[in-house]
Design an enzyme around this catalytic site. Structure first.
Site, short mmCIF file in Angstrom:
data_model
loop_
_atom_site.label_atom_id
_atom_site.label_comp_id
_atom_site.label_asym_id
_atom_site.label_seq_id
_atom_site.Cartn_x
_atom_site.Cartn_y
_atom_site.Cartn_z
CB CYS A 1 6.99 -9.24 6.05
SG CYS A 1 5.61 -9.65 5.00
CD GLU B 1 0.58 -4.04 -5.63
OE1 GLU B 1 1.59 -3.91 -4.90
OE2 GLU B 1 0.00 -5.14 -5.79
N PRO C 1 0.79 -1.24 0.00
CG PRO C 1 0.08 -0.93 2.21
CD PRO C 1 0.79 -1.92 1.32
N1 SAM Z 1 6.22 -2.46 -0.31
C1 SAM Z 1 4.85 -2.43 0.20
C2 SAM Z 1 4.76 -1.48 1.37
O1 SAM Z 1 5.75 -1.30 2.05
O2 SAM Z 1 3.69 -0.88 1.57
C3 SAM Z 1 4.38 -3.83 0.56
C4 SAM Z 1 4.51 -4.78 -0.58
S1 SAM Z 1 3.85 -6.36 -0.28
C5 SAM Z 1 5.05 -7.10 0.68
C6 SAM Z 1 4.07 -7.11 -1.82
C7 SAM Z 1 3.20 -6.53 -2.91
O3 SAM Z 1 3.55 -7.15 -4.14
C8 SAM Z 1 1.71 -6.78 -2.74
O4 SAM Z 1 1.05 -5.54 -2.78
C9 SAM Z 1 1.33 -7.62 -3.94
O5 SAM Z 1 0.05 -7.31 -4.45
C10 SAM Z 1 2.41 -7.24 -4.94
N2 SAM Z 1 2.70 -8.24 -5.98
C11 SAM Z 1 2.45 -9.55 -6.01
N3 SAM Z 1 2.93 -10.11 -7.13
C12 SAM Z 1 3.51 -9.12 -7.83
C13 SAM Z 1 4.18 -9.04 -9.08
N4 SAM Z 1 4.36 -10.13 -9.83
N5 SAM Z 1 4.63 -7.85 -9.51
C14 SAM Z 1 4.46 -6.72 -8.74
N6 SAM Z 1 3.84 -6.73 -7.56
C15 SAM Z 1 3.38 -7.90 -7.10
#
Ligand code: SAM
Length: 477
Positions: A247, A149, A128
């Site tokens: 995480c 994203e 987010p």
């Molecule tokens: N960096 C964010 C923050 O600090 O607010 C949290 C990121 S979360 C750990 C990982 C994110 O990667 C999720 O929002 C997910 O929807 C997205 N995601 C999943 N597969 C992905 C892909 N193939 N390419 C880009 N984003 C992806």
């Protein structure tokens, strides 16, 4: 205590096999069951840390510094009946609710030589937006960050957080992050890949985090992580750095992903030790120099952070330029741009930094590196700030401009009291006693912009976008 926290036996034996000798499983389990301390990060794009501390002390907040982030604090409140996310200061973008360990990756990125002066960064998995907004704050809204994203619903939350925090140097994209190595080889000066992961470290805020835990699902997600990190490596300029973070705790998604990179790219990369990132970092530092943050070490969520540097170019079998439609923006005519800049200085005392572009009746302020480095190379959903909308008699400034820059204005604003602020957020017009004016006006509460209005004699017509109208009381009298 979260006694109901699900910790499957298979998970616990998987973890027991990798728990470092100086840490105990009993403490690990106990900390997984303990509720998480609340933490926030002050948004220095809007307020200096000292000013925030003084302001919140008056409201009975106690802030204890997070040792690895100058703007991060653990928080206790004398009165916590109002959810943190519903406080006026949150709405005004003065802080971001962010778990303390999740502040580490950006600290690790900016501690790397060359990153604070870098011009073009990528946050490959951004929603987010806690880390994108943290990066933009460290960039002081200069240069450019591409915040990408994949999930459509999460892109919307990311966009809302970017706007709330007054970020103006972000370009938002919406792709599977594996495209960056294909479309934009050797483009970015630095990259954060805060990868999608199995979330084992988040159990303290989500007691069901292990509902679908299995070794098979870890294997699948590790495959995605390898692809994304390899792609990010191709998108990185030689000499640049990538921070890879998750995480989660399993080696398969952390150490093994880093080992894969070394096997794949050999001496084209090296991992840089994070063991002296902050006093106490050595407690989480692995032999390889990664930070593997077990929840019991700093009483936080579990996290993993590694930083690599690209030492030289590699051949890129992924390279395949994307097909782009016609770019819908054109640079604003120089004379018009100069007159808009003059008007902003005259009416608000603000000189907009960036490049002015137009699309139909919209005027946008793009981050300066956009045109030389990214134009016609990737489709971005939004770039920088939508500054204004033209109409027959001139232009109308936007709500998002007011949120991003309204607190910087030296004139053209009206300070609202808490009753007026509440009325404004409820979508109502205002009648400030004894005042009148002309044209658009920034409406501020305790120095920070809530939005715009327009003087009509002694009344200020409410220009808050209808979807932001709220009927809850955010402002105590
Ligand atoms: N960096 C964010 C923050 O600090 O607010 C949290 C990121 S979360 C750990 C990982 C994110 O990667 C999720 O929002 C997910 O929807 C997205 N995601 C999943 N597969 C992905 C892909 N193939 N390419 C880009 N984003 C992806």
């Amino acid at each position: 205590m979260h006694d109901n926290t699900l910790l499957p036996d298979a998970f616990l034996s998987h973890i027991a096999a990798i728990m470092p000798a100086h840490l105990s499983m009993a403490e690990f389990v106990a900390s997984c069951r303990r509720p998480l301390r609340r933490s926030i990060r002050v948004n220095t794009l809007k307020i200096a840390v000292a000013d925030f501390q003084a302001r919140m002390a008056e409201k009975g907040w106690t802030l204890a510094p997070v040792p690895w982030c100058e703007t991060g604090f653990w928080l206790t409140r004398a009165d916590d009946t109002v959810p943190l996310g519903n406080t006026a200061e949150h709405l005004l973008g003065l802080f971001y609710i962010q778990e303390a360990s999740s502040m580490l990756p950006v600290t690790a990125l900016f501690a790397a030589a060359g990153v604070s002066e870098a011009e073009l960064l990528l946050d490959a998995a951004a929603a987010p937006g806690s880390k994108s907004t943290q990066i933009s704050a460290l960039m002081g809204n200069r240069g450019m960050l591409v915040a990408n994203e994949f999930s459509s619903s999460r892109v919307k939350v990311l966009a809302a957080n970017v706007q709330r925090c007054g970020v103006s140097n972000i370009g938002l994209s919406h792709f599977d992050a594996k495209v960056f190595g294909q479309w934009l080889p050797e483009t970015f000066d630095a990259i954060l890949l805060d990868a999608p992961c199995s979330g084992e470290g988040t159990v303290r805020k989500d007691e069901d985090a292990f509902r679908n835990w299995s070794l098979a699902s870890i294997g699948e997600i590790a495959q995605v992580q390898r692809t994304l990190l390899e792609s990010a490596f191709h998108a990185l300029k030689p000499g640049g750095v990538i921070v890879y973070s998750t995480c989660t705790l399993s080696h398969e998604e952390n150490q093994d992903i880093c080992r894969f990179m070394v096997e794949r790219f050999g001496d084209a990369l090296c991992f840089e030790s994070l063991g002296d990132l902050f006093p106490g970092a050595e407690q989480a530092c692995t032999q390889e120099g990664y930070l593997h943050v077990w929840p019991q070490i700093y009483d936080s969520e579990g996290f993993f952070v590694a930083r690599l540097r690209k030492r030289h170019s590699v051949t890129n079998p992924m390279f395949k330029p994307g097909r782009l439609g016609k770019f819908p923006f054109t640079p604003m005519a120089e004379r018009d741009a100069a007159s808009l800049r003059d008007a902003l200085i005259r009416d608000y005392g603000i000189a907009p930094e960036g490049a002015l572009f137009v699309r139909d009746d919209e005027i946008w302020l793009f981050p300066l590196p956009f045109a030389p480095r990214l134009m016609n190379k990737i489709r971005l959903d939004r770039i920088g700030l939508k500054l204004a909308q033209t109409h027959k008699k001139g232009y109308r400034l936007t709500h998002e401009w007011a949120l991003a820059q309204g607190h910087l204005a030296s004139k053209g604003w009206v300070e609202l009291d808490s009753d007026q602020a509440r009325e404004f957020m409820m979508g109502r017009d205002l009648h400030p006693a004894g005042e009148s004016g002309q044209g658009e006006v920034i409406l501020r509460y305790q120095g920070y912009a809530l939005g715009l209005g327009k003087w009509v004699g002694s009344r200020i017509k409410n220009a808050l976008p209808r979807d932001l109208v709220r009927d809850t009381n955010l402002f105590e009298s």
